[in-house]
Design an enzyme around this catalytic site. Structure first.
Site, mmCIF file in Angstrom:
data_model
loop_
_atom_site.group_PDB
_atom_site.id
_atom_site.type_symbol
_atom_site.label_atom_id
_atom_site.label_comp_id
_atom_site.label_asym_id
_atom_site.label_seq_id
_atom_site.Cartn_x
_atom_site.Cartn_y
_atom_site.Cartn_z
ATOM 1 N N GLU A 98 -9.787 -0.441 -1.856
ATOM 2 C CA GLU A 98 -9.391 0.946 -1.567
ATOM 3 C C GLU A 98 -9.406 1.789 -2.843
ATOM 4 O O GLU A 98 -9.638 2.995 -2.790
ATOM 5 C CB GLU A 98 -8.016 0.951 -0.876
ATOM 6 C CG GLU A 98 -8.146 0.467 0.569
ATOM 7 C CD GLU A 98 -6.933 -0.247 1.126
ATOM 8 O OE1 GLU A 98 -5.836 -0.124 0.542
ATOM 9 O OE2 GLU A 98 -7.086 -0.932 2.156
ATOM 10 N N LYS A 122 0.848 -1.209 0.000
ATOM 11 C CA LYS A 122 0.000 0.000 0.000
ATOM 12 C C LYS A 122 0.880 1.254 0.000
ATOM 13 O O LYS A 122 1.943 1.246 -0.622
ATOM 14 C CB LYS A 122 -0.989 -0.053 1.169
ATOM 15 C CG LYS A 122 -1.820 -1.360 1.139
ATOM 16 C CD LYS A 122 -3.008 -1.355 2.041
ATOM 17 C CE LYS A 122 -3.748 -2.685 1.906
ATOM 18 N NZ LYS A 122 -4.954 -2.774 2.713
ATOM 19 N N SER A 178 -6.625 -9.153 6.877
ATOM 20 C CA SER A 178 -6.120 -9.508 8.215
ATOM 21 C C SER A 178 -5.437 -10.878 8.276
ATOM 22 O O SER A 178 -5.540 -11.576 9.279
ATOM 23 C CB SER A 178 -7.241 -9.421 9.257
ATOM 24 O OG SER A 178 -7.720 -8.084 9.346
ATOM 25 N N GLY A 219 -1.011 -5.396 6.002
ATOM 26 C CA GLY A 219 -0.192 -4.996 7.152
ATOM 27 C C GLY A 219 0.954 -5.951 7.478
ATOM 28 O O GLY A 219 2.094 -5.517 7.688
#
Ligand code: 13P
Length: 268
Positions: free
Chosen positions: A99, A10, A217, A239
């Protein structure tokens, strides 16, 4: 076919961070039994390409981008075209991420045009689909994903490719992205089986050759159980892909897909 573990970085990190992360992934990739892909921000692509190229033998980490424009060139301020990505050493591109769909108002038609643009110049697209919380609560998740698949995937998406690169679909429930919440394994299984059915309906037998990634996740603690679900062909990791050891731990949980994903041959 092996599972594909893809890191979507990202809009994180400066170039030194990207180079350090790429090197750490590259150096740890040796014994991993999965296809690895990292997708840095556009600006870091050349530096990451150089970092990945300097790896030890047997360490192959592919390079992806997070978007491309649908046109090959033109007056499109701020955009990056698919041929520019190829020129920079990119082989894969994430398209239609939620997104992008939310923040840049990308509708299925735009995602399909971008996917066509990627295919035209030999990039392997990873097309994202997934429902929002409200859509799932209303029981509309399969309907929404079905429409996204029908609208976003162009003809030829599932065609076997001579270069060995394969297109993928990523199921990313919007409510699971960056939240720490994941669907139950049963929900993942149901959706992935539905997506497989839709791919076969749209593309015939070639629909069996498309990996269906799960994203949202994914972390070392849940990777093994998520990657064990039937028709999960890998993971699209946000992440946790920003830490090499977490990303590699997820990759070590990958399995061989055996007959679950069958590339039809011979090459046409
Ligand atoms: P997280 O892994 O941070 O939830 O992000 C998932 C994602 O959006 C990958 O494309």
């Amino acid at each position: 076919m092996r599972q594909l573990i893809a890191g979507n970085w990202k809009m994180h990190g400066l170039s030194a961070d990207a180079v350090a992360l790429a090197r750490a992934v590259r150096d740890g990739a040796g014994g991993v039994d999965a296809d690895l892909l990292v997708c840095p921000p556009f600006l870091h692509i050349p530096a990451v390409a150089a970092a990945l190229a300097g790896g030890p033998e047997g360490s192959t980490v592919a390079l992806g981008a997070q978007d491309c424009h649908q046109a090959a060139q033109g007056a499109h301020t701020g955009d990056v075209s698919a041929p520019m990505l190829v020129d920079a050493g990119v082989t894969h591109v994430i398209l239609g991420h939620s997104e992008r769909r939310q923040n840049h108002h990308e509708i299925d038609e735009v995602v399909r045009e971008k996917t066509e643009a990627a295919l035209r110049c030999g990039l392997a697209p990873i097309v994202c689909v997934g429902e929002t919380d409200a859509q799932r609560n209303a029981g509309q998740e399969t309907e929404v994903v079905g429409w996204q698949l029908a609208g976003s995937l162009p003809q030829g998406f599932a065609d076997p490719r001579k270069d060995g690169l394969s297109c993928a679909v990523a199921y990313e429930p919007v409510w699971a992205i960056g939240t720490g919440r994941t669907p139950t394994l049963e929900e993942v299984a149901t959706m992935h089986a539905f997506i497989r059915e839709e791919l076969v309906r749209q593309f015939g037998a070639a629909g069996h050759g498309i990996r269906i990634l799960y994203g949202g996740s994914v972390k070392p603690a849940n990777a093994k159980e998520l990657l064990a679900v039937p028709h999960v062909g890998g993971a699209l990791v946000g992440g946790a892909s920003l830490k090499a050891e977490d990303f590699l731990a997820i990759a070590r949980a990958a399995r061989d897909l055996g007959d679950e994903v069958r590339t039809p041959g011979p090459w046409g």
